[in-house]
Design an enzyme around this catalytic site. Structure first.
Site, short mmCIF file in Angstrom:
data_model
loop_
_atom_site.label_atom_id
_atom_site.label_comp_id
_atom_site.label_asym_id
_atom_site.label_seq_id
_atom_site.Cartn_x
_atom_site.Cartn_y
_atom_site.Cartn_z
N THR A 49 5.43 1.53 -10.74
CA THR A 49 4.03 1.15 -10.90
C THR A 49 3.06 2.27 -10.56
OG1 THR A 49 3.99 0.25 -8.67
CG2 THR A 49 4.49 -1.29 -10.45
N LYS A 115 13.34 2.04 -6.53
CA LYS A 115 12.42 1.41 -5.58
C LYS A 115 13.03 0.18 -4.92
CE LYS A 115 8.07 3.04 -7.40
NZ LYS A 115 6.68 2.70 -7.67
N LYS A 277 -2.87 7.29 -6.76
CA LYS A 277 -1.42 7.34 -6.56
C LYS A 277 -0.86 5.93 -6.46
CE LYS A 277 -1.26 11.84 -6.40
NZ LYS A 277 -2.47 12.00 -7.20
N ASP A 278 0.45 5.85 -6.69
CA ASP A 278 1.18 4.61 -6.71
C ASP A 278 1.02 3.82 -5.42
OD1 ASP A 278 2.95 2.75 -7.61
OD2 ASP A 278 4.72 4.02 -7.51
N LYS A 279 1.18 2.50 -5.53
CA LYS A 279 1.19 1.67 -4.33
C LYS A 279 2.58 1.62 -3.71
CE LYS A 279 0.58 -2.96 -2.47
NZ LYS A 279 0.19 -4.36 -2.68
#
Length: 645
Positions: A49, A115, A277-279
């Site tokens: 994500t 992830k 940036k990504d969470k």
């Protein structure tokens, strides 16, 4: 663009990553029980994500009256529907729905879990000078103007509460009096400094009352004082902006800035950055903030567990969105099934050929109404369709209060009634309903205009991305991985066609394709016609991409069709415990944590990979090329694989 949900602020980490993992296991078990047991695909990838680097640099301050209630609601209602997440995601998109259909490599795909832990995905920003951002220094550049450490402890919690209420105009008081215990000039000076440093916009003076000394805090210049950091208290010799490296875990960039602004008691718009940036990751990036001292920022390291701030310096300029060269990714794919040969082939191909530069699935939303459909309706000037697509009931994964709001809208078409069902007003649906309430049902354009500009433009950019993905798939199917006459390449910022006699001077890595707009040219082969045919089918004219509302006029842009990552490296490691970290982070190194000790012959294998990508490219699509796997949430939730255990 991903919808940002601002989580409530806590001084301590609410859950460890292991606690989150345990909760995830329960959800995964529920999914497994309802997923299709007969699926024989052995491949898996969990959706990435990360946000593209062209996401907008806009942080919208929360509305004070609604903020806490909305944050609580956004974090609740996850399991309110009897329909399981897997069942709901049957209504979502797959890659083929948005034109993602081709691969460039010839190796056989294999499975792996991305992830499984957010710490398996680390992003380091690459600045415009090519330097990779790292958190490796907590020291603070001090000067004579900095207040003492006592500044941060001299005020009691009760004093701080009263001062904050005064600063934010939350009560009717015009001043706050702080009694000076153990009165000395030095003690009074520290209190003066503490109030002015911690509560921008407040002035102080000393008064005698009944034989006692009091420091009186009051507003310097009305409500505007909070928005404008104090100018007179900042040394002229010091750069106006404090630049620092932000290390964050499991937080979106804009969420993080909102949290920092709350603790510093300043407006979020005094922060600037080069990219979002990504969470669900550990990310390291540079941030700049206007006239906040490094000392004050460093103090946050004592109370914020999700973030660390360091590498402080003072400069005379803020940061600008898009100034970065890209991002460096460190990724772990756990429980891989590929043979050593498969992995070598996949990674060699990624390094030597690259991957198709598709826009990733997160560009198109996660619900049954893709964002590109709304974008298409905007470009068609079909505002009733825009309103209907945003507000109508839809199957799929949504919070319970949104479902009730949509049902009310379908039944009554009454914005006031639908709004009453929606306690969270900051979402797009709430903003549109408020607009309809204000401007009326016959002025949808103005009502839609209440939605923040970046969110509105997200829809039409999604449509451009949808067209681009489909056209690139057609281009690769028709002509393969070679440059052909009629393709486009860039000379500087200008696109030109490849002529027959020059074709040998170019490779597929030089070829670009346009996002549709009024200021681009199209390929001079079959794909140029395919663009026109696709837009005609969508009731749009490729030769007239100007909109009567200027914001929605598309100028277009060019995008490389193949991206070859830089600095590619990889390693296969064995491990037994799925909870053990497989590499050390910047914070681990600063805290002196040793490298994880891994067995030589463990139960599981993981692929550790590193690579650098330019801005506005999706790491998801690079990993898709390695695994040869559909990255959509819909596909993943229907796989009977390790991720669903």
């Amino acid at each position: 663009m991903e919808t940002v949900e601002v989580n409530s602020v806590s001084l301590k980490r609410p859950h460890s990553e292991d606690d989150v993992a345990n909760a995830d296991k329960v959800k995964r078990q529920k999914i497994l029980e309802k997923s299709q047991a007969g699926n024989n695909s052995g491949q898996n990838i969990e959706t990435v994500t990360e946000q593209p680097e062209d996401a907008k640099n806009e942080v919208i301050p929360n509305e004070e009256s609604e903020e806490q209630e909305e944050e609580e609601l956004e974090d609740s209602d996850e399991d309110g529907d009897p329909e399981s997440f897997a069942d709901m995601m049957k209504h979502g998109l797959t890659e083929s729905d948005v034109g993602i259909t081709k691969f460039v490599s010839s190796h056989k795909g294999f499975s792996g879990i991305l992830k499984e832990r957010y710490s398996d995905f680390v992003v380091h920003e690459i600045g415009k000078d090519g330097r990779v951002s790292h958190l490796d220094d907590f020291s603070v550049p001090l000067d004579d103007e900095d207040p003492s450490e006592e500044t941060f402890t001299v005020l009691s919690d009760e004093d701080k509460q009263r001062l904050e209420e005064l600063q934010l105009f939350k009560n009717k008081e015009t001043s706050v009096a702080i009694e000076v215990i153990e009165d000395t000039k030095e003690k009074r000076t520290v209190i003066h400094q503490a109030v002015k440093s911690l509560f921008p916009g407040l002035e102080t003076k000393t008064e005698d009352r009944d034989g006692k000394k009091y420091i009186i805090a009051y507003h310097a210049a009305g409500k505007k004082a909070l928005a404008n950091p104090r100018k007179h208290s900042w040394p002229k010799s010091r750069g106006s902006y404090c630049h620092f490296v932000l290390y964050k875990e499991n937080k979106d960039t804009m969420d993080a800035i909102n949290v920092l602004s709350k603790f510093l008691r300043v407006k979020p718009n005094i922060f600037s950055y080069m990219g979002t940036k990504d969470k669900r990751a550990i990310t390291v990036q540079e941030i700049a903030v206007l006239r906040i001292t490094a000392q004050r920022l460093a103090h946050l390291n004592k109370c914020l567990m999700n973030f660390k701030l360091g590498n402080f310096s003072y400069k005379n300029h803020p940061l600008k969105l898009g100034e970065l060269q890209g991002n460096h990714f460190t990724v772990v794919l756990r429980n891989i099934t590929g043979t050593d040969d498969q992995i070598e082939q996949a990674m060699h191909s990624l390094r030597e050929i690259g991957f198709i530069n598709y826009y990733g699935m997160q560009r198109f939303g996660t619900t049954a109404v893709p964002t590109y459909q709304i974008g298409r309706a905007i470009l068609q000037n079909n505002w009733n369709e825009v309103m209907d697509l945003i507000l109508k009931p839809r199957p799929g994964a949504e919070k319970g209060y949104l479902v009730k709001c949509r049902e009310e809208w379908a039944k009554t078409k009454d914005p006031a009634a639908a709004l009453k069902k929606l306690p969270v007003k900051r979402c797009v649906e709430g903003q549109l309903l408020r607009g309809l309430l204000k401007f009326g049902m016959k002025n949808i354009i103005s009502a839609f205009g209440i939605i923040p500009r970046n969110n509105r433009l997200m829809y039409i950019h999604s449509y451009q991305s949808y067209v681009w993905n489909n056209m690139v798939s057609k281009r690769i199917e028709e002509y393969g991985l070679r440059a052909v006459p009629g393709d486009l390449i860039l000379k500087g910022a200008t696109a030109v066609h490849i002529e027959e006699g020059d074709v040998d001077n170019y490779t597929i890595h030089d070829v670009v394709m346009p996002l549709p707009g009024f200021d681009v040219i199209y390929p001079k082969h079959k794909i140029g016609e395919a663009y026109k045919e696709m837009l005609v089918a969508d009731n749009l004219d490729i030769n007239n991409m100007r909109h009567k509302i200027r914001d929605y006029s598309l100028s277009g842009a060019y995008r490389k069709i193949i991206i070859r990552p830089q600095n590619v490296s990889w390693e296969v490691v064995a491990y037994d415990d799925p909870k053990i970290p497989l590499f050390t982070t910047d914070l681990d190194k600063l805290e002196g944590k040793p490298l994880p000790v891994l067995p030589t012959d463990g139960k599981f294998r993981a692929l550790k990979m590193e690579f650098s990508l330019p801005p506005s490219t999706y790491a998801t699509m690079a990993i898709r090329e390695v695994l040869k796997m559909d990255t959509s949430i819909k596909n993943q939730t229907q796989l009977n694989t390790t991720w669903l255990r």
